[in-house]
Design a protein around this motif. Structure first.
Motif, PDB file in Angstrom:
ATOM      1  N   ALA A 251       0.881  -1.291  -0.018  1.00 22.39           N
ATOM      2  CA  ALA A 251      -0.078   0.040  -0.147  1.00 22.39           C
ATOM      3  C   ALA A 251       0.996   1.252  -0.164  1.00 22.39           C
ATOM      4  O   ALA A 251       2.114   1.090   0.463  1.00 22.39           O
ATOM      5  N   ASP A 252       0.542   2.200  -0.510  1.00 23.63           N
ATOM      6  CA  ASP A 252       1.384   3.723  -0.539  1.00 23.63           C
ATOM      7  C   ASP A 252       0.265   4.798  -0.106  1.00 23.63           C
ATOM      8  O   ASP A 252      -0.418   5.164  -1.287  1.00 23.63           O
ATOM      9  N   ILE A 253       0.294   5.282   0.854  1.00 20.99           N
ATOM     10  CA  ILE A 253      -0.652   6.143   1.244  1.00 20.99           C
ATOM     11  C   ILE A 253      -0.066   7.522   1.952  1.00 20.99           C
ATOM     12  O   ILE A 253       0.833   7.280   2.728  1.00 20.99           O
TER      13      ILE A 253
ATOM     14  N   SER B  58       1.385   9.942 -10.635  1.00 21.15           N
ATOM     15  CA  SER B  58       0.976   8.722 -10.416  1.00 21.15           C
ATOM     16  C   SER B  58       2.264   7.628 -10.627  1.00 21.15           C
ATOM     17  O   SER B  58       3.175   7.867 -11.395  1.00 21.15           O
ATOM     18  N   HIS B  59       2.117   6.510  -9.925  1.00 28.06           N
ATOM     19  CA  HIS B  59       3.011   5.275 -10.454  1.00 28.06           C
ATOM     20  C   HIS B  59       2.095   4.181 -10.141  1.00 28.06           C
ATOM     21  O   HIS B  59       1.016   4.110  -9.488  1.00 28.06           O
ATOM     22  N   TRP B  60       2.417   3.128 -11.140  1.00 22.51           N
ATOM     23  CA  TRP B  60       1.839   1.656 -10.607  1.00 22.51           C
ATOM     24  C   TRP B  60       1.935   1.333  -9.223  1.00 22.51           C
ATOM     25  O   TRP B  60       3.098   1.569  -8.748  1.00 22.51           O
TER      26      TRP B  60
ATOM     27  N   LEU C 138      -3.227   2.183  -9.429  1.00 18.47           N
ATOM     28  CA  LEU C 138      -1.987   3.341  -9.718  1.00 18.47           C
ATOM     29  C   LEU C 138      -2.258   4.291  -8.327  1.00 18.47           C
ATOM     30  O   LEU C 138      -3.432   4.222  -8.043  1.00 18.47           O
ATOM     31  N   THR C 139      -1.275   5.158  -8.087  1.00 15.13           N
ATOM     32  CA  THR C 139      -1.347   6.105  -6.927  1.00 15.13           C
ATOM     33  C   THR C 139      -1.701   7.250  -7.768  1.00 15.13           C
ATOM     34  O   THR C 139      -1.592   7.463  -8.859  1.00 15.13           O
ATOM     35  N   VAL C 140      -2.481   8.069  -7.060  1.00 12.31           N
ATOM     36  CA  VAL C 140      -2.893   9.538  -7.444  1.00 12.31           C
ATOM     37  C   VAL C 140      -2.308  10.426  -6.260  1.00 12.31           C
ATOM     38  O   VAL C 140      -2.934  10.483  -5.094  1.00 12.31           O
ATOM     39  N   GLU C 141      -1.159  11.256  -6.361  1.00 13.10           N
ATOM     40  CA  GLU C 141      -0.745  11.819  -5.448  1.00 13.10           C
ATOM     41  C   GLU C 141      -0.128  13.302  -5.622  1.00 13.10           C
ATOM     42  O   GLU C 141       1.177  13.320  -5.441  1.00 13.10           O
ATOM     43  N   PRO C 142      -0.883  14.179  -6.028  1.00 13.98           N
ATOM     44  CA  PRO C 142      -0.522  15.616  -6.221  1.00 13.98           C
ATOM     45  C   PRO C 142      -0.059  16.138  -4.829  1.00 13.98           C
ATOM     46  O   PRO C 142      -0.417  15.634  -3.936  1.00 13.98           O
TER      47      PRO C 142
ATOM     48  N   ILE D 278      -1.418  14.472  -0.945  1.00 11.77           N
ATOM     49  CA  ILE D 278      -2.599  13.505  -0.568  1.00 11.77           C
ATOM     50  C   ILE D 278      -2.482  12.527  -1.506  1.00 11.77           C
ATOM     51  O   ILE D 278      -2.684  12.771  -2.871  1.00 11.77           O
ATOM     52  N   GLU D 279      -2.148  11.266  -1.214  1.00 15.96           N
ATOM     53  CA  GLU D 279      -1.850  10.176  -1.732  1.00 15.96           C
ATOM     54  C   GLU D 279      -3.171   8.996  -1.676  1.00 15.96           C
ATOM     55  O   GLU D 279      -3.150   8.374  -0.430  1.00 15.96           O
ATOM     56  N   ASP D 280      -3.525   8.558  -2.783  1.00 15.51           N
ATOM     57  CA  ASP D 280      -4.554   7.575  -2.775  1.00 15.51           C
ATOM     58  C   ASP D 280      -4.260   6.292  -3.873  1.00 15.51           C
ATOM     59  O   ASP D 280      -3.366   6.654  -4.588  1.00 15.51           O
TER      60      ASP D 280
HETATM   61 MN   LIG Z   1       3.522   6.808  -4.109  1.00 18.02          MN
END
Ligand SMILES: [Mn+2]
Length: 447
Positions: A278-280, A361-363, A389-393, A415-417
């Motif tokens: 996970a990557d949050i 983003s990254h996978w 993928l992540t969305v992390e602006p 903020i990363e989801d």
């Molecule tokens: Mn990330």
């Protein structure tokens, strides 16, 4: 406190059927070719102690085996199809450094069609590659493995007059397996969901514990305590716990400062479960309430995060997601007076880069920055169902930025989801981790 009873223990001998399914899928793409992978080895931490072993993701993805020093061969068009080379059983060594599966266990437990001691690799590899037109091996990853493959090819070339045929094409195994890893299968999704679940609880615990006077490493310890006690293997990557202007250092891992009232705290942490990550990231006010200026900055990043997530649809791509986020971040920066002039001009001359320097983003998968190409033939790869993928602006205002309002200097917000692409649209796996200002403040106030 008895915090352990509600958590099912990890199964020490989990079902292995999904590894066979993955091998079947990958083998079907090999034609008459063969794939050769290495699981990796122990690495020295200091003097004679080692880091805990973590197998190579590709190797584990196809075998489920977590032992150092193992090689797998998978052949598309010959039997035995799946061959493992492992360390031999050794009663004395196992007393010191842990159990070994051994060749017999590799067959009985891990489903190999044949298995041999690692020391016999040079003897068997030429036989396994004879008549195979191309070999898939991770190029530039394991020097010893590439050398072993090279030697096997040399051997077959010398034996050509006696009827043996060497492969004459080497392909990058990471491309081969990356294609399969991009689309998450049910076992991968189950592991990802559990990693996200555990990470969610850890982030909630971190929010509840955040207050002035606490040290960053105490938050880090709490996150990792929650990961481990809930059955995760640990952190999927080095936790980033950065208060104040430490949050403007993208890969800050010192985590040794004391948090002060008025600061924001950026926490980027995720658990690893069954070797899926996970990557949050969440950003919270140390004192429990965002200031007005911080709210303004936070809202810009949150709007970008939501617009980016909305772009995680079939046929979309991470380049468009990045551009969507950039536009919103730039509008926000212009509103704050941090960039001036025409918006399209600012996007083109990258004036935002001082405040937003990374991609959006990254996978995500077995590696936190997962396998699979982002660009194909110089075009962004269209998203497909099953991609994660992540969305992390983010926005990072340097502490010494004299053009920024004083109360925003040294603020870093990200903020990363984690998002799963479905045919019907994006699913935000991390939806339970609070991210609106109201929800964060409510959790910090004890909700
Ligand atoms: Mn990330």
């Amino acid at each position: 406190m008895v915090p352990f009873e509600t958590h099912a223990p990890r199964d020490p001998q989990p079902a292995l059927a999904h590894f066979a399914e993955r091998r079947a899928r990958v083998a079907a793409t090999l034609g008459e070719g063969a794939l050769v992978l290495y699981g990796g080895e122990l690495r020295t931490r200091s003097n004679d102690t080692e880091f805990r072993f973590r197998p190579d993701s590709d190797f584990h993805y196809l075998t489920g085996l977590r032992e150092p020093g193992a090689v797998m061969v998978l052949r598309g068009g010959a039997t035995p199809q799946f061959v493992l080379f492992v360390r031999p059983r050794d009663a004395e060594a196992e007393v010191w450094s842990g159990r070994r599966v051994g060749p017999e266990g590799a067959v009985a437990r891990f489903g190999a069609d044949a298995a041999h001691p690692l020391g016999e690799l040079a003897e068997h590899l030429p036989k396994l590659l004879d008549g195979v037109p191309e070999v898939h091996v991770p190029l530039g990853r394991w020097r010893a493995l590439e050398l072993a493959v090279q030697r096997a090819i040399d051997h077959l070339r010398r034996r050509n007059r006696w009827g043996e045929t060497p492969p004459d094409v080497l392909r990058d195994a990471r491309t081969t397996i990356g294609e399969d890893r991009l689309v998450k299968d049910p076992a991968a999704l189950a592991a990802l969901r559990r990693a996200v679940d555990i990470s969610t609880e850890a982030h909630l615990a971190a929010m509840r514990a955040t207050r002035p006077g606490v040290f960053e490493y105490q938050i880090e310890a709490l996150l990792e305590y929650e990961f481990r006690r809930r059955g995760a293997e640990g952190s999927a990557y080095g936790s980033i716990v950065g208060g104040g202007d430490n949050a403007t250092i993208l890969h800050y891992v010192d985590n040794d400062a004391q948090l002060r009232d008025g600061q924001l705290l950026l926490v980027d942490a995720g658990a690893e479960v069954d070797l899926f990550a996970a990557d949050i990231t969440r950003t919270t006010p140390v004192g429990g309430r965002f200031s007005l200026a911080q709210r303004e900055l936070y809202d810009i990043v949150l709007r970008a995060n939501r617009a980016g997530i909305a772009g995680a649809v079939v046929g979309g791509d991470i380049d468009s997601i990045h551009r969507t986020c950039l536009r919103i971040l730039c509008e926000g920066l212009a509103g704050l007076g941090l960039i001036t002039g025409d918006l399209d001009e600012a996007l083109k001359n990258e004036a935002y880069k001082r405040y937003y320097m990374h991609r959006t983003s990254h996978w995500l998968g077995a590696d936190v920055h997962d396998a699979g190409y982002y660009t194909l033939a110089r075009k962004p790869r269209p998203l497909q169902p099953g991609y994660v993928l992540t969305v992390e602006p983010g926005l990072y205002i340097p502490a010494d930025d004299e053009t920024a309002p004083p109360e925003l200097r040294g603020c870093g917000i990200r903020i990363e989801d984690d998002v799963l692409v479905h045919a019907e649209g994006p699913e935000v796996l991390t939806w339970r981790v609070p991210k609106t200002i109201d929800d964060i403040e409510a959790v910090m106030a004890g909700a």
